[in-house]
Write a protein that holds these residues in place. Structure first.
Motif, short mmCIF file in Angstrom:
data_model
loop_
_atom_site.label_atom_id
_atom_site.label_comp_id
_atom_site.label_asym_id
_atom_site.label_seq_id
_atom_site.Cartn_x
_atom_site.Cartn_y
_atom_site.Cartn_z
N LEU A 252 45.55 75.51 43.80
CA LEU A 252 44.35 74.90 44.36
C LEU A 252 43.47 74.32 43.25
CD1 LEU A 252 42.18 74.70 46.73
CD2 LEU A 252 41.60 77.06 46.18
N VAL A 253 43.17 73.02 43.36
CA VAL A 253 42.18 72.39 42.48
C VAL A 253 40.93 72.22 43.32
CG1 VAL A 253 41.53 70.15 41.50
CG2 VAL A 253 43.71 71.18 40.88
N GLU A 254 39.78 72.71 42.82
CA GLU A 254 38.60 72.73 43.68
C GLU A 254 37.31 72.69 42.86
OE1 GLU A 254 36.15 72.49 46.29
OE2 GLU A 254 38.12 72.64 47.20
N GLN A 255 36.41 71.77 43.23
CA GLN A 255 35.09 71.68 42.59
C GLN A 255 34.21 72.87 42.97
OE1 GLN A 255 33.12 68.95 40.75
NE2 GLN A 255 35.19 68.88 39.99
N ASN A 256 34.40 73.36 44.20
CA ASN A 256 33.60 74.49 44.67
C ASN A 256 34.19 75.78 44.09
OD1 ASN A 256 32.34 76.53 46.13
ND2 ASN A 256 32.21 75.31 48.00
N ALA A 257 33.82 76.04 42.82
CA ALA A 257 34.46 77.13 42.07
C ALA A 257 34.24 78.49 42.74
CB ALA A 257 33.91 77.16 40.65
N ASN A 258 33.06 78.67 43.32
CA ASN A 258 32.75 79.96 43.94
C ASN A 258 33.69 80.25 45.11
OD1 ASN A 258 31.29 82.26 43.82
ND2 ASN A 258 29.55 81.49 44.97
N MET A 259 33.88 79.24 45.96
CA MET A 259 34.79 79.41 47.11
C MET A 259 36.22 79.61 46.64
SD MET A 259 33.52 79.51 50.14
CE MET A 259 34.37 78.80 51.53
N SER B 162 33.10 87.07 37.54
CA SER B 162 32.02 87.88 36.97
C SER B 162 31.71 87.52 35.51
CB SER B 162 32.34 89.37 37.10
OG SER B 162 33.61 89.63 36.54
N SER B 163 32.41 86.52 34.96
CA SER B 163 32.17 86.10 33.58
C SER B 163 30.88 85.29 33.49
CB SER B 163 33.36 85.25 33.08
OG SER B 163 32.94 84.25 32.20
N GLU B 164 30.01 85.69 32.57
CA GLU B 164 28.71 84.99 32.41
C GLU B 164 28.93 83.53 32.05
OE1 GLU B 164 25.83 86.14 33.30
OE2 GLU B 164 26.79 88.04 33.81
N GLN B 165 29.94 83.29 31.21
CA GLN B 165 30.25 81.93 30.78
C GLN B 165 30.61 81.04 31.97
OE1 GLN B 165 33.57 82.01 28.05
NE2 GLN B 165 33.75 79.79 27.98
N ILE B 166 31.43 81.59 32.88
CA ILE B 166 31.85 80.83 34.07
C ILE B 166 30.69 80.66 35.03
CG2 ILE B 166 33.40 80.85 36.08
CD1 ILE B 166 34.77 80.19 33.41
N LYS B 167 29.90 81.72 35.19
CA LYS B 167 28.74 81.63 36.07
C LYS B 167 27.82 80.51 35.61
CE LYS B 167 28.32 86.41 37.66
NZ LYS B 167 27.51 87.62 37.55
N ALA B 168 27.56 80.48 34.31
CA ALA B 168 26.63 79.46 33.77
C ALA B 168 27.19 78.05 33.95
CB ALA B 168 26.37 79.75 32.30
N ALA B 169 28.50 77.90 33.71
CA ALA B 169 29.08 76.55 33.73
C ALA B 169 29.41 76.05 35.14
CB ALA B 169 30.33 76.53 32.86
N GLY C 247 26.61 77.86 39.14
CA GLY C 247 25.16 77.67 39.33
C GLY C 247 24.32 78.66 38.55
N GLY C 248 24.65 78.82 37.26
CA GLY C 248 23.80 79.61 36.37
C GLY C 248 23.71 81.08 36.73
N GLY C 249 24.77 81.61 37.32
CA GLY C 249 24.79 83.06 37.57
C GLY C 249 24.30 83.44 38.94
N HIS C 250 23.78 82.46 39.72
CA HIS C 250 23.36 82.78 41.08
C HIS C 250 24.47 82.42 42.03
CE1 HIS C 250 19.42 83.51 39.54
NE2 HIS C 250 19.37 82.31 39.00
N GLU C 251 24.84 83.38 42.88
CA GLU C 251 25.94 83.13 43.83
C GLU C 251 25.39 82.28 44.97
OE1 GLU C 251 29.14 85.26 44.22
OE2 GLU C 251 29.00 85.27 42.07
#
Length: 237
Positions: free
Chosen positions: A189-196, A223-230, A233-237
């Motif tokens: 799966l290639v997806e812009q909506n990383a959270n989903m 749960s990686s801070e680096q991924i959350k930031a990039a 949405g900056g760590g907010h789900e």
């Protein structure tokens, strides 16, 4: 199941993929996340045989597939749902699905698979005689996925399935991806909506400027801070 071994792909002089190495195991959902232009779609097109690597190799179930024609790769069991859906707008829903099975000769099996697609996407059954261009964006995405499933793939490649869809459709599409996987189809799966994407995947790779820069279980990346930031949405789900 799928092994990509240090492939390099170029568009003219542009070095689009650089020493990409990854694998997809049978039964998994593996997601690729990264910014626009990172090389994610290029990678799917290379697996599908639409692009050829200059260096490196791709094997599927132990057989080399890089450099082989796209229809040969479909026959081996890899189907792609392209970005932007690419349905045949002037043909009916049913005719689009029929085209998905164009390499198959098993009439009874094809009949069963029509039924499976309609069970997965009841809306397509209701609109089976309708011109595909008149469907909503979400319905067109369902049709593109149904058409790919008509080839009875072992590995389904999905390129940006949620792009341009209303939030209610996004959830539906992701639920269906989980269902397709649960019924035995491996998914990349290639997806812009990383959270989903990370919420349904088993493992993930992060691609930046044509390179894999991070990989791990979907949970680790989520749960990686680096991924959350990039990407989240900056760590907010």
């Amino acid at each position: 199941m799928l092994h990509i071994n240090e492939i390099n792909v170029y568009y003219g002089n542009i070095h689009a993929l650089k020493d990409i190495k990854l694998q997809v195991n049978q039964g998994e959902i593996v997601t690729l996340i990264g910014a626009n232009g990172a090389g994610k779609s290029t990678l799917l097109k290379t697996i599908s045989g639409l692009l050829k690597p200059k260096k490196g190799g791709i094997t599927f179930e132990g057989i080399t597939i890089d450099g082989k024609p796209a229809q040969w790769i479909v026959k081996r069991g890899i189907s792609q749902v392209p970005e932007g859906r690419r349905i045949f707008a002037n043909m009916s829903v049913e005719e689009n699905l029929e085209l998905g099975a164009y390499l198959r000769k098993d009439k009874d099996g094809i009949k069963q698979d029509y039924q499976k697609v309609y069970d997965l996407f009841p809306r397509l059954y209701e609109r089976r005689k309708q011109q595909s261009g008149t469907l909503s964006g979400g319905e067109q995405q369902m049709l593109a996925m149904g058409r790919a499933l008509m080839a009875r793939p072992k590995l389904l490649l999905l390129d940006e399935p949620s792009m341009g869809l209303a939030p209610i459709f996004v959830k539906t599409i992701f639920d269906i991806i989980k269902e397709i996987n649960a019924s035995g189809t491996t998914v990349m799966l290639v997806e812009q909506n990383a959270n989903m994407a990370l919420s349904i995947a088993h493992r993930a790779y992060v691609i930046e400027t044509g390179r894999v820069v991070l990989s791990g279980s979907a949970e680790e990346l989520r749960s990686s801070e680096q991924i959350k930031a990039a990407y989240l949405g900056g760590g907010h789900e």
